[in-house]
Enzyme design. Structure first.
Site, PDB file in Angstrom:
ATOM      1  CE  LYS A   1      -7.846  -5.280  -6.068  1.00 35.32           C
ATOM      2  NZ  LYS A   1      -6.928  -6.413  -5.941  1.00 35.32           N
TER       3      LYS A   1
ATOM      4  CG  ASP B   1      -5.829  -3.202  -3.176  1.00 36.00           C
ATOM      5  OD1 ASP B   1      -5.206  -3.159  -4.264  1.00 36.00           O
ATOM      6  OD2 ASP B   1      -6.380  -4.229  -2.756  1.00 36.00           O
TER       7      ASP B   1
ATOM      8  CG  ASP C   1     -10.873  -5.147   0.011  1.00 37.80           C
ATOM      9  OD1 ASP C   1     -10.361  -5.021   1.145  1.00 37.80           O
ATOM     10  OD2 ASP C   1     -10.651  -6.108  -0.726  1.00 37.80           O
TER      11      ASP C   1
ATOM     12  CG  ASN D   1     -10.846  -3.632  -3.955  1.00 42.84           C
ATOM     13  OD1 ASN D   1     -11.335  -4.750  -3.817  1.00 42.84           O
ATOM     14  ND2 ASN D   1      -9.577  -3.377  -3.699  1.00 42.84           N
TER      15      ASN D   1
ATOM     16  CB  THR E   1      -3.671  -4.702  -7.600  1.00 43.73           C
ATOM     17  OG1 THR E   1      -4.526  -5.191  -6.571  1.00 43.73           O
ATOM     18  CG2 THR E   1      -3.670  -5.657  -8.769  1.00 43.73           C
TER      19      THR E   1
END
Length: 449
Positions: free
Chosen positions: A139, A137, A155, A142, A175
């Protein structure tokens, strides 16, 4: 003014302060280690919530992974504590906020600055992969920034440690705009290659100031991602363009590897690998105790209350909030609107502030829940994909001067920025705007004492 309530809450050796982040399943609070004076962030999870949503294994995995992947560019997990009702994850306090907010504020970065962040990201992800951990994840939301503007990956809630003998992962997560095509296809994927694709999207965003793949509907977005249908802006240098094309290769088998990234000429410029301390022995006993033997292993949780009223924010918290005594962000909404956590100042009474907030929120079609001097506003996100929620909390920062802290609790970050600007425009009659944005004298006196 009537006496205010101060609330000091201790969890073991940690003195808990204000809430600095809020999500669906957890709150993050600023805290001080009373033995060392060190600032930390404490992620607080209610056990009932974890059990209700069957998240025990996921939370245990996230905590265990963060203990395993210790690196200068990864948020450090210090320890895990538990009371009879809550789990407390003690994390490194990272004061610089999210890289996402910096992108929103700046638009795009120079190649030199983009390269620095990308090099630090690759170093961190390379370390994770060596430990058999895949983030899944990645991005800008994070990726945090420390006081020296260095990257800190955070995260690990969707991270994976593949089972022994299993090479491919099968869970679709992450995401959409940052997710690799093979993850969307559901045929099984290599976690390392999927993370590298996400790194490619992040590098593109840093250099361009916008996403390579962005569509109104998920179907057309997935179509573009699957065919890697993107184009590089004219200001990308040939070397940067070449690297991005190898990172965003829709075929995971021919996509560039971490080792190849490190040998790339664009990446190599001014590259200084992270200095890693000697490998530390990782002890997961506190994780097991927090979840498995909770009746036998718990910490003291204490609260001390005085008369009811808004929480008083002390001088130390004000300093950490304003990051180096730059108080302008507390008093100038125009500077502050791009941040995930936003705030304004008022000289109205707390009851009048709450009443005005409730009236404005209801006029915007939001559900309002108020308890003491904290209000939660709930609605549906503009794209109808999920809930949208905001939490507002009042603090007394000086006599007759109140700060309203506004935090996104659920929904899209860009949508939150738009909401905050619109919401503040409707609250204009209660927002205090000091001349030349000078801090309240009482506040400066409190901070200098």
């Amino acid at each position: 003014m009537a006496a205010m309530m101060t609330m000091t809450r201790r969890v073991g050796k940690y003195e808990l302060g204000r809430t600095i982040g809020e999500g669906t399943f957890a709150k993050v609070k600023f805290a001080i280690n009373t033995e060392t004076g060190e600032s930390v962030a404490v992620k607080v999870l209610a056990k009932t919530t974890i059990l209700k949503h069957r998240m025990v294994d996921q939370i245990k995995r996230e905590i265990s992974i963060m203990k395993i992947v210790r690196h200068p560019f990864i948020v450090r997990l210090h320890e895990v504590l538990a009371s009879r009702t809550k789990i407390y994850i003690i994390l490194e306090f990272v004061p610089g906020g999210e890289l996402f907010d910096k992108i929103v504020h700046k638009g795009k970065f120079s190649e030199m600055e983009s390269r620095k962040y990308f090099q630090q990201l690759v170093d961190a992800i390379s370390h994770c992969h060596r430990k058999g951990v895949y983030h899944r994840d990645l991005k800008p939301e994070n990726l945090l920034l420390d006081a020296r503007e260095n990257l800190k990956v955070s995260d690990f809630g969707l991270s994976a440690l593949p089972q022994e003998g299993v090479k491919l992962l099968h869970t679709t997560c992450g995401t959409p705009n940052y997710v690799a095509p093979e993850v969307l296809n559901g045929q099984g994927y290599d976690g390392a290659a999927a993370d590298i694709w996400s790194c490619g999207v992040i590098l593109y965003v840093l250099l361009a100031g916008f996403l390579p793949f962005e569509e109104i509907t998920l179907a057309t977005l997935y179509q573009k991602i699957n065919s890697a249908a993107f184009s590089c802006p004219f200001w990308f240098s040939p070397d940067a363009k070449s690297l991005i094309e190898r990172l965003l290769d829709p075929n995971p088998k021919t996509r560039i590897t971490i080792e190849e990234i490190r040998n790339d000429p664009w990446f190599q410029v001014n590259y200084i690998p992270a200095r890693q301390n000697a490998e530390e022995e990782v002890n997961l006993d506190d994780v097991r105790a927090a979840f498995d033997d909770i009746e036998d292993h718990y910490v003291t949780e204490q609260s001390r209350h005085m008369d009811r009223g808004p929480l008083i924010m002390n001088a130390f918290e004000m300093i950490t909030l304003s990051q180096g005594l730059n108080l302008s962000a507390l008093f100038d909404r125009r500077q502050d609107y791009v941040k995930r956590q936003t705030r304004f100042v008022s000289r109205e009474s707390p009851k009048n502030i709450i009443s005005t907030i409730e009236t404005v929120a209801e006029s915007m079609g939001l559900k309002v829940h108020t308890r003491n001097y904290k209000t939660r506003l709930e609605g549906v996100s503009s794209n109808r994909r999920g809930p949208f929620a905001v939490v507002l909390e009042i603090y007394e920062v000086a006599p007759s001067l109140f700060m309203v802290d506004v935090r996104k609790a659920a929904g899209d970050t860009l949508e939150y920025h738009k909401f905050y600007k619109s919401f503040c425009a409707k609250l204009d009659n209660i927002i205090w705007k000091p001349k030349e944005h000078l801090a309240h004298p009482s506040l400066l006196k409190a901070m200098s004492s």
